[in-house]
Design an enzyme around this catalytic site. Structure first.
Site, short mmCIF file in Angstrom:
data_model
loop_
_atom_site.label_atom_id
_atom_site.label_comp_id
_atom_site.label_asym_id
_atom_site.label_seq_id
_atom_site.Cartn_x
_atom_site.Cartn_y
_atom_site.Cartn_z
N ASP A 101 1.00 -1.05 -0.03
CA ASP A 101 0.03 -0.01 0.19
C ASP A 101 0.79 1.21 -0.14
O ASP A 101 2.03 1.21 0.63
CB ASP A 101 -1.25 -0.23 0.98
CG ASP A 101 -2.12 -1.30 1.45
OD1 ASP A 101 -1.84 -2.05 0.07
OD2 ASP A 101 -1.67 -1.47 2.29
N1 URA Z 1 -0.92 -5.91 4.38
C1 URA Z 1 -1.38 -4.73 3.61
O1 URA Z 1 -2.82 -4.49 4.57
N2 URA Z 1 -1.25 -3.36 3.21
C2 URA Z 1 0.21 -4.00 2.39
O2 URA Z 1 1.11 -2.96 2.17
C3 URA Z 1 0.79 -5.16 2.96
C4 URA Z 1 -0.27 -5.93 3.40
#
Ligand code: URA
Length: 235
Positions: A101
């Site tokens: 993310d």
């Molecule tokens: N899980 C998440 O919630 N976000 C990420 O960026 C990676 C794994």
């Protein structure tokens, strides 16, 4: 690999120029003009452009230490791309094996070898990913064992048919944990903690398979041969 991709990977031609040269019958595969740009070809085929033998550039495999507020796409969108400002040629040919993310930091594996990245992300590979997680509130001491058990048994995420695969939760401090998962569902870590009533406020990936993040934030390096080879799994 597609013929137009093979031509691009062996020359400095843009995709549209490569397609034009293929349509013009300038590209021969084993001595025969192939005018379909999506024809599948193999590295062992003898492929020429106007009589010149084409040899694709070797694949590239690297790790990047992703800063927060960047995105794992190779074009800028709401946030700058992870690749912006990196001194890597032809970033448009690269893709990420397992996105993070925008607000997540840490290890991102990057390549132009689609088969290799598929080996990392395909669900049946069960590749281990290790995250350090910061939480908005304290994990009470008497909750720890129960939480470990719930993560190990599997959690029901909203909108998913099956429980999550067994995950290893280690509590580092009252608001910090380390989580090892073998899946890569959308927002998986945040959704797993939400399923047990916790909000993730900081997330950092430190390891994928046997590859450990060891460059500074914003830096990158090529993977070693052993690291590249370490993802070979079940066929
Ligand atoms: N899980 C998440 O919630 N976000 C990420 O960026 C990676 C794994």
């Amino acid at each position: 690999m597609r013929l137009d991709k093979f031509v691009c990977k062996s020359t400095d031609l843009t995709k549209s120029n490569a397609v034009q040269r293929i349509h013009d019958s300038d590209v021969l595969v084993n001595g025969v003009a192939v005018v379909n740009e999506s024809a599948q070809v193999h590295e062992n085929n003898r492929i020429t452009l106007n009589g010149q033998l084409l040899t694709p550039r070797p694949f590239r495999y690297l790790m990047i230490h992703k800063p927060a507020n960047t995105i794992c796409s190779n074009v800028d969108e709401a946030y700058p791309s992870l690749f912006t400002g990196l001194d890597i040629e032809r970033t448009s040919e690269l893709h990420v094996a397992g996105r993070l993310d925008a607000d997540t930091t840490g290890l991102v594996l990057v390549t132009d070898d689609g088969r290799w990245s598929f080996d990392i992300i395909r669900p049946t590979q069960h590749c281990k990913k290790i995250y350090v997680v910061g939480l908005s509130r304290t994990i009470a001491e008497d909750q720890v064992n129960n939480l470990i058990e719930q993560f190990a048994t599997g959690l029901q995420l909203q909108g998913e048919a099956n429980l999550t695969r067994p995950a290893l939760l280690e509590v580092i401090s009252d608001k910090q944990a380390r989580l090892t998962i073998t899946e890569g569902k959308f927002h998986q870590v945040k959704r797993m903690f939400a399923a047990v009533g916790f909000k993730v406020v900081k997330l950092h990936r430190e390891k994928i398979g046997d590859v450990l993040l060891n460059v500074e934030m914003g830096d990158w390096r090529y993977l070693t041969e052993a690291e590249v080879g370490s993802f070979k799994g079940e066929p």
